[in-house]
Motif scaffolding. Structure first.
Motif, PDB file in Angstrom:
ATOM      1  N   SER A  73       0.869  -1.188   0.000  1.00 52.74           N
ATOM      2  CA  SER A  73       0.000   0.000   0.000  1.00 52.74           C
ATOM      3  C   SER A  73       0.893   1.221   0.000  1.00 52.74           C
ATOM      4  O   SER A  73       1.979   1.222   0.592  1.00 52.74           O
ATOM      5  N   GLY A  78       1.082   5.690   0.068  1.00 51.83           N
ATOM      6  CA  GLY A  78       0.469   7.005   0.232  1.00 51.83           C
ATOM      7  C   GLY A  78       1.338   8.052  -0.437  1.00 51.83           C
ATOM      8  O   GLY A  78       2.565   8.022  -0.322  1.00 51.83           O
ATOM      9  N   LYS A 110      -0.493   9.752   6.284  1.00 51.95           N
ATOM     10  CA  LYS A 110      -1.953   9.689   6.389  1.00 51.95           C
ATOM     11  C   LYS A 110      -2.577   9.053   5.138  1.00 51.95           C
ATOM     12  O   LYS A 110      -3.532   8.267   5.226  1.00 51.95           O
ATOM     13  N   ALA A 111      -2.011   9.404   3.974  1.00 46.18           N
ATOM     14  CA  ALA A 111      -2.514   8.796   2.741  1.00 46.18           C
ATOM     15  C   ALA A 111      -2.260   7.286   2.737  1.00 46.18           C
ATOM     16  O   ALA A 111      -3.088   6.492   2.261  1.00 46.18           O
ATOM     17  N   LEU A 112      -1.105   6.862   3.304  1.00 48.69           N
ATOM     18  CA  LEU A 112      -0.806   5.431   3.386  1.00 48.69           C
ATOM     19  C   LEU A 112      -1.851   4.714   4.254  1.00 48.69           C
ATOM     20  O   LEU A 112      -2.365   3.648   3.894  1.00 48.69           O
ATOM     21  N   GLU A 148      -4.827   5.648   4.750  1.00 48.22           N
ATOM     22  CA  GLU A 148      -6.096   5.655   4.020  1.00 48.22           C
ATOM     23  C   GLU A 148      -6.132   4.494   3.025  1.00 48.22           C
ATOM     24  O   GLU A 148      -7.147   3.821   2.846  1.00 48.22           O
ATOM     25  N   ALA A 149      -4.976   4.235   2.341  1.00 48.59           N
ATOM     26  CA  ALA A 149      -4.914   3.114   1.394  1.00 48.59           C
ATOM     27  C   ALA A 149      -5.120   1.788   2.108  1.00 48.59           C
ATOM     28  O   ALA A 149      -5.807   0.888   1.608  1.00 48.59           O
ATOM     29  N   ALA A 178      -3.075   5.667  -2.382  1.00 48.58           N
ATOM     30  CA  ALA A 178      -3.933   6.767  -1.942  1.00 48.58           C
ATOM     31  C   ALA A 178      -3.153   8.061  -2.070  1.00 48.58           C
ATOM     32  O   ALA A 178      -1.976   8.136  -1.690  1.00 48.58           O
ATOM     33  N   ASP A 212      -2.856  12.194  -1.284  1.00 45.21           N
ATOM     34  CA  ASP A 212      -3.306  13.244  -0.373  1.00 45.21           C
ATOM     35  C   ASP A 212      -4.117  14.279  -1.148  1.00 45.21           C
ATOM     36  O   ASP A 212      -3.668  14.809  -2.167  1.00 45.21           O
ATOM     37  N   THR A 259      -9.247  12.740  -3.376  1.00 47.42           N
ATOM     38  CA  THR A 259      -8.438  11.594  -3.031  1.00 47.42           C
ATOM     39  C   THR A 259      -8.597  10.528  -4.113  1.00 47.42           C
ATOM     40  O   THR A 259      -9.715  10.146  -4.450  1.00 47.42           O
TER      41      THR A 259
END
Length: 603
Positions: free
Chosen positions: A543, A545, A565-567, A569-570, A579, A581, A589
């Motif tokens: 995964s 981000g 944070k994007a990681l 989310e993924a 994912a 940002d 997103t």
């Protein structure tokens, strides 16, 4: 003959008498100097220094008290805590100065009472000051006179302190002036004594000079003329015969000296040429030592040493360095450009291998080799294209190579330590320490010139399960395969780092968010095709981000936080995806990839 003996005896007596007179004068001067120095060093100067130090410390105490008083008045008048800063600083400075004052006043009991009285008044005022610093003045206290009375009390206490400070300071200054006056009077008395002693010495000396002049003037003038002629190069000069045995012996010695000066002059000229030669050579050694002492580049040190050795010997030189395989490889030739490596096809000749084996210089019919030895190990060998080197040049060259051996080893150790400090031992990717250095540098560059920069945070999915079910050895193999796959699809300007555990972070230079998202998808796909030969049932996925730098970020940690944070989310949306940002510029997103089976797990 009897007359000559009488004159000779008179000369000896005169010289002995002059010696005794000189000794007497020196003893008198020594006694007077010892007395003067003893008084100044042991009595006068310590006393004067003590009063000067007391005056300085009293002044420091008063200045600190003024700072406190000014700060407290501002505090009580406004209630603004900023006015307590000079009070606090003044209180600390006052305490430090009081400590020194109490220590120094022990040596001056004549001013102790005044200083103690001043310090007691200061202590009473500082008790009031402590209460004032802790006060929180209310409007009612300002209007009903409470504050005014409190300030009046403080003023009275400060005036009392000031009055005693003036008294003690005046006493210290008076005693300092008295000590300075006594010192001046002592110096005047000593000067007068010196003048009297000088006058008496001059009178006695003039009388003795007239007595010696009659017996010694003519022979001494003849000796002087002879010495002057010899000094100007006239080695045929001789003194006239004299009836004074001592002066006759000196004249004979001058004649013998003149006879040997010609031989010494020739030898001195040869020695001067030799010393100039050695000085020039050692100057080269010192210069080269300074150049290579601070260098941590093996190539630079090798080039400098090889070139300097060629200048010393006037012939071609080659430096052979011991490699990791314990073989010797040519690193530089004096005929190559500075910093340019020697051809890798060169093979060390037998003389080089022989010098390396025996750790001593070796010569053949056409060349010579010098080993560079450090801690009993031959680290390099210098090959010179001449079989014979004179002893002086050989010593200079050995000194140069001793310095070079240490510099080469230092450069080698630095290179090895730097590589170990910045590299992850398992994946051979740069480690987190290197990442933080690189991103800090890149962040400043992008901020200064307004250039884009993006970051990809990658985390292998279900990696803990892989370690639990198949063991850490397989987990380590997977991490190495992932590192190889990631490096295989990155641009030369991008860098992947092992961030920690199964996390990999990729720094994308000159890259916006959209291109970074595409790069992350390529990385995800490259990881997804990894198969472990010994365990074909194991699949691997990651995964990722993605975040890009934008103007609202004040530090690179903000970029790392966005990518992290994007990681997450993924991972939340099913793993094996990218994912992006949404604050980086796209306004939304994005997700790439598909959930698929649980990656990094047996199917």
């Amino acid at each position: 003959m009897g007359s000559a003996r009488q004159r000779s005896t008179g000369l000896v007596d005169e010289l002995q008498s002059s010696h005794r007179f000189t000794i007497g004068v020196l003893v008198s001067v020594l006694v007077l100097s010892l007395f003067t120095s003893g008084y100044l060093i042991l009595v006068s100067q310590p006393r004067l220094t003590n009063y000067v130090e007391l005056a300085r410390e009293a002044r420091d105490v008063h200045e600190a008290m003024l700072d406190q008083e000014t700060g407290l008045r501002g505090w009580l008048a406004t209630g603004d805590p900023i006015f307590l800063e000079p009070y606090t600083a003044g209180r600390a400075a006052s305490a430090a100065s009081v400590s020194g004052l109490l220590s120094d006043v022990k040596s001056s009991p004549d001013v102790t009472d005044g200083v103690v009285s001043m310090l007691l008044a200061r202590q009473r005022w500082e008790s009031w000051a402590s209460e004032a610093a802790a006060m929180r003045v209310t409007p009612a206290q300002r209007t009903d006179g409470t504050l005014a009375r409190f300030l009046l009390d403080g003023k009275e206490l400060f005036d009392a302190y000031r009055e005693r400070d003036l008294v003690s300071t005046s006493a210290i200054r008076d005693h300092r002036t008295q000590a300075l006056t006594r010192q001046t009077e002592a110096m005047v008395a000593v000067l007068a004594s010196y003048l009297v002693l000088l006058a008496a010495t001059a009178a006695i000396t003039m009388r003795r000079r007239r007595r010696l002049q009659a017996a010694l003037l003519a022979p001494i003038e003849d000796l002087h003329m002879t010495i002057s002629r010899i000094r100007t190069g006239d080695l045929s000069a001789r003194t006239e015969p004299t009836t004074v045995p001592e002066l006759a012996e000196i004249g004979n010695a001058l004649g013998e000296l003149a006879a040997t000066l010609e031989e010494a002059e020739v030898a001195a000229t040869d020695r001067e040429i030799r010393l100039a030669f050695l000085a020039n050579r050692f100057e080269t050694v010192v210069r080269v030592g300074r150049e290579i002492a601070g260098s941590l580049s093996i190539r630079y040190v090798s080039s400098t040493v090889t070139t300097a050795a060629a200048e010393l010997l006037g012939t071609t030189t080659t430096l052979w360095l011991r490699g990791e395989d314990q073989g010797f490889h040519a690193v530089h030739r004096s005929t190559d450009a500075h910093g340019a490596p020697a051809p890798s096809t060169l093979v060390p000749p037998a003389v080089v291998l022989s010098a390396a084996t025996g750790a001593v210089p070796v010569s053949t019919d056409s060349r010579r080799a010098y080993p560079l030895v450090l801690a009993g190990t031959v680290t390099a060998v210098l090959q010179v294209e001449t079989p014979v080197v004179d002893d002086d040049t050989d010593q200079v060259l050995v000194s140069l190579l001793s310095t070079a051996a240490a510099a080469l080893e230092s450069a080698h150790l630095h290179s090895t330590a730097r590589e170990l400090a910045d590299m992850d031992g398992l994946t051979h990717l740069p480690n987190r320490r290197r990442f933080e250095i690189d991103i800090d540098t890149e962040w400043e560059r992008c901020r200064r010139y307004g250039r884009p920069m993006s970051l990809i945070m990658m985390d292998l999915d279900h990696f803990k399960r892989l370690n639990d079910e198949h063991g850490h050895l397989l987990g380590d193999q997977v991490l190495r395969e992932v590192a190889t796959a990631v490096n295989g699809v990155l641009r030369s300007t991008d860098t992947a780092y092992r961030y920690g555990g199964e996390e990999i972070v990729v720094l994308l230079r000159e890259t916006g968010l959209e291109d970074a998202a595409l790069a992350a998808e390529r990385l995800r796909e490259a990881v997804s095709v990894i198969r472990v030969v010994e365990h074909p049932q194991v699949t691997v996925s990651t995964s990722a981000g993605v975040a890009a730098r934008h103007a609202s970020m004040s530090h690179y940690t903000g970029l790392v936080s966005k990518a992290d944070k994007a990681l997450y989310e993924a991972k939340r949306l099913g793993r094996n995806r990218v994912a992006v940002d949404g604050d980086g510029g796209l306004g939304e997103t994005l997700f790439r990839g598909s959930p698929g089976p649980s990656p990094v797990t047996p199917t």
